[in-house]
Motif scaffolding. Structure first.
Motif, PDB file in Angstrom:
ATOM      1  N   TYR A 201       0.833  -1.210   0.000  1.00  0.00           N
ATOM      2  CA  TYR A 201       0.000   0.000   0.000  1.00  0.00           C
ATOM      3  C   TYR A 201       0.862   1.252   0.000  1.00  0.00           C
ATOM      4  O   TYR A 201       0.481   2.268  -0.597  1.00  0.00           O
ATOM      5  CB  TYR A 201      -0.963  -0.022   1.196  1.00  0.00           C
ATOM      6  CG  TYR A 201      -1.866  -1.230   1.186  1.00  0.00           C
ATOM      7  CD1 TYR A 201      -2.880  -1.345   0.240  1.00  0.00           C
ATOM      8  CD2 TYR A 201      -1.668  -2.274   2.085  1.00  0.00           C
ATOM      9  CE1 TYR A 201      -3.700  -2.469   0.217  1.00  0.00           C
ATOM     10  CE2 TYR A 201      -2.476  -3.400   2.065  1.00  0.00           C
ATOM     11  CZ  TYR A 201      -3.489  -3.493   1.130  1.00  0.00           C
ATOM     12  OH  TYR A 201      -4.285  -4.610   1.093  1.00  0.00           O
TER      13      TYR A 201
ATOM     14  N   GLU B  35       1.677   1.585  -3.646  1.00  0.00           N
ATOM     15  CA  GLU B  35       0.514   2.120  -4.369  1.00  0.00           C
ATOM     16  C   GLU B  35       0.346   3.609  -4.076  1.00  0.00           C
ATOM     17  O   GLU B  35       0.060   4.411  -4.982  1.00  0.00           O
ATOM     18  CB  GLU B  35      -0.736   1.342  -3.964  1.00  0.00           C
ATOM     19  CG  GLU B  35      -1.997   1.771  -4.694  1.00  0.00           C
ATOM     20  CD  GLU B  35      -3.227   0.988  -4.247  1.00  0.00           C
ATOM     21  OE1 GLU B  35      -4.341   1.338  -4.709  1.00  0.00           O
ATOM     22  OE2 GLU B  35      -3.091   0.036  -3.452  1.00  0.00           O
TER      23      GLU B  35
ATOM     24  N   ALA C 188      -1.652   5.256   2.720  1.00  0.00           N
ATOM     25  CA  ALA C 188      -1.515   3.816   2.526  1.00  0.00           C
ATOM     26  C   ALA C 188      -2.602   3.062   3.289  1.00  0.00           C
ATOM     27  O   ALA C 188      -3.192   2.092   2.784  1.00  0.00           O
ATOM     28  CB  ALA C 188      -0.130   3.355   2.967  1.00  0.00           C
TER      29      ALA C 188
ATOM     30  N   LEU D  99      -5.912   3.238   1.511  1.00  0.00           N
ATOM     31  CA  LEU D  99      -5.967   2.271   0.409  1.00  0.00           C
ATOM     32  C   LEU D  99      -6.204   0.863   0.937  1.00  0.00           C
ATOM     33  O   LEU D  99      -6.954   0.081   0.347  1.00  0.00           O
ATOM     34  CB  LEU D  99      -4.668   2.332  -0.386  1.00  0.00           C
ATOM     35  CG  LEU D  99      -4.376   3.671  -1.098  1.00  0.00           C
ATOM     36  CD1 LEU D  99      -2.960   3.679  -1.651  1.00  0.00           C
ATOM     37  CD2 LEU D  99      -5.390   3.925  -2.207  1.00  0.00           C
ATOM     38  N   ARG D 100      -5.578   0.542   2.066  1.00  0.00           N
ATOM     39  CA  ARG D 100      -5.761  -0.783   2.684  1.00  0.00           C
ATOM     40  C   ARG D 100      -7.204  -0.975   3.147  1.00  0.00           C
ATOM     41  O   ARG D 100      -7.831  -2.000   2.852  1.00  0.00           O
ATOM     42  CB  ARG D 100      -4.798  -0.901   3.874  1.00  0.00           C
ATOM     43  CG  ARG D 100      -4.780  -2.256   4.562  1.00  0.00           C
ATOM     44  CD  ARG D 100      -3.836  -2.231   5.773  1.00  0.00           C
ATOM     45  NE  ARG D 100      -4.385  -1.452   6.873  1.00  0.00           N
ATOM     46  CZ  ARG D 100      -5.150  -1.952   7.847  1.00  0.00           C
ATOM     47  NH1 ARG D 100      -5.461  -3.251   7.848  1.00  0.00           N
ATOM     48  NH2 ARG D 100      -5.591  -1.177   8.815  1.00  0.00           N
TER      49      ARG D 100
END
Length: 496
Positions: free
Chosen positions: A124, A127, A482, A485-486
């Protein structure tokens, strides 16, 4: 009160690093998403500041009063706008170090272990770095965590003066590294231009309402689900109905909203059966230090370099000290909006110069150390007033970092200077706020589960920095992104 006639699959409250990112992550599902933001779009970026505009602190303060424990009020340095605090941040997007996720002994106590580890965040982080266009370079920092991929973009070049200083620092055996910075076509990437704006442009299933101040979350009669979000838009109150409710108001305001939403089933506030909502507030120990120079600079440049040689301590101190980075140009970096007293010290040393000229003959350094979670450091609401009870801890470690860094600068300057003016961030600077709704598996010792859903209420999530069990000495923005996103992946699976 007006009841909105739409039913939303997800209602996201707040558009900062957590909420803005989550909206973009969920938008391709086609689910009906409402995003509520109490601010408006900013007319211009902080990076467009000119001359001494940065010293007009009212530009960066929320138009409301918060209170210290003793009862004195202040206006917090926080951004109520689309993009949240990413509109006034420096663009620094750092990963926490692998050891930061573990139990760490500090001089003043324990930095607690995270139950989700660096290896679980790594993909993440990758990303997030791609999404926010992070520029950086691997291999310069001895504390750097392992990576599955390199940085997606090349480093941002430093001001020549900063580069010269870093070359001198290297000769002392230290390791100046390139800061990971989010930079896009319009300047620093933020949650508005990376999250919200492209999302509402590309996806008609996402609705953004600005100037919408959420004042209460209403549960169903059992208290097990939030059924409605109450917001004021102008002079009118609205109720918005949704399946999943996500808070991303910042660690202080998310906690305050939960506390203000107390009802018969949740008399201490929503999600607060552990009595931990609002507690364990952290915001790091932060100092800005000014190095006077003989040559001039533009005063308008990006932060670019950092030093982590003292992150875990040194040969004279066995405990972590913290992180150092150069500030941005003093005419641009928002941290100096709190610092006219600091520059007044400089003015006494260089009386022939005005404020603008002083800024152009100075390089700023930003030092940050981890503060440790304690239940007494907290957000609380009393008679509708929001109180911040906060006393700094782990202060000797931070003081050692300051004096260690002054020794380094003296060596750079050939001991020509005997003073390096510095200023501690006052309470109204609530940058890096975190920890008020920590996550964990045990509902007795945490507010959120490991997916950042409240233990007590099935459809209520928090995706800002409230969830942090500890803060580390790194800037928390990338970890918030992050984590969003997780959690977004979890929500996509839940929504089906």
């Amino acid at each position: 009160m007006i009841i909105d006639d739409e039913y939303y699959d997800v209602i996201i409250i707040g558009t900062g690093a957590g909420g803005g990112t989550l909206a973009r992550k969920l938008a391709p599902t086609g689910k009906k998403i409402l995003v509520l933001e109490q601010g408006e779009f900013l007319e211009k970026e902080s990076s467009q500041l000119v001359d001494v505009e940065v010293f007009k602190k009212e530009n960066f303060h929320a138009p409301e009063q918060w209170y210290e424990e003793e009862g004195d009020f202040f206006y917090p340095q926080t951004s109520y706008s689309v993009g949240g605090n990413t509109k006034i941040y420096s663009g620094v997007l750092q990963r926490m170090r692998e050891q930061d996720f573990e139990k760490v002994q500090h001089q003043d106590g324990i930095s607690p272990e995270w139950e989700v580890k660096y290896k679980d965040f790594e993909s993440y982080y990758t990303e997030a770095e791609k999404l926010y266009q992070v520029h950086g370079q691997t291999g310069d920092d001895l504390t750097e965590p392992s990576r599955s991929q390199g940085f997606p973009f090349a480093v941002v070049d430093s001001e020549p003066q900063v580069e010269d200083i870093c070359n001198s620092i290297s000769k002392q055996g230290l390791h100046p590294a390139y800061l990971p910075i989010g930079i896009g076509e319009q300047g620093r990437t933020d949650a508005e231009d990376t999250g919200i704006s492209p999302t509402i442009k590309a996806h008609d299933n996402v609705t953004l309402k600005t100037s919408a101040k959420v004042v209460c979350l209403h549960t169903n009669p059992s208290g097990k689900e939030v059924k409605a979000v109450e917001a004021r838009i102008g002079e009118q109150s609205y109720l918005f109905i949704g399946h999943i409710i996500v808070l991303s108001c910042g660690a202080i305001n998310s906690a305050a909203l939960l506390l203000r939403s107390a009802n018969e089933k949740h008399p201490k506030g929503l999600g607060n059966s552990s009595d931990l909502v609002g507690r364990n507030l952290m915001k790091q120990l932060m100092t800005v230090l000014v190095q006077l120079t003989n040559t001039t600079n533009s005063g308008l440049f990006q932060r670019t370099r950092y030093i982590n040689d003292f992150y875990w301590g040194d040969e004279n101190f066995a405990y972590p000290m913290g992180h150092i980075q150069n500030s941005g140009g003093i005419l641009q970096d928002v941290i100096f909006s709190e610092s006219p007293p600091l520059l007044s010290v400089v003015a006494k040393l260089m009386p022939e110069f005005g404020l603008k000229q002083l800024a152009k003959r100075s390089i700023g350094w930003w030092l940050q150390s981890e503060d440790l979670p304690t239940p007494k450091n907290r957000v609380r609401v009393d008679n509708s007033k929001l109180y911040i009870d906060y006393k700094a801890n782990n202060t000797e470690a931070h003081d050692r970092l300051i004096y260690r860094w002054i020794d380094v600068l003296k060596a750079v300057d050939g001991n020509k200077q005997n003073i390096y003016p510095r200023g501690e961030t006052p309470i109204q600077v609530v940058a890096h706020q975190s920890g008020t709704c920590r996550f964990g598996e045990d509902s007795r010792t945490s507010v959120l589960n490991l997916n950042c859903r409240t233990h007590d209420i099935d459809n209520l999530y928090v995706v800002d920095s409230s969830f942090f069990p500890s803060i580390s000495a790194t800037s928390p923005g990338l970890t918030v992104i992050a984590n969003s996103l997780r959690v977004g992946e979890h929500l996509i699976e839940r929504l089906g």
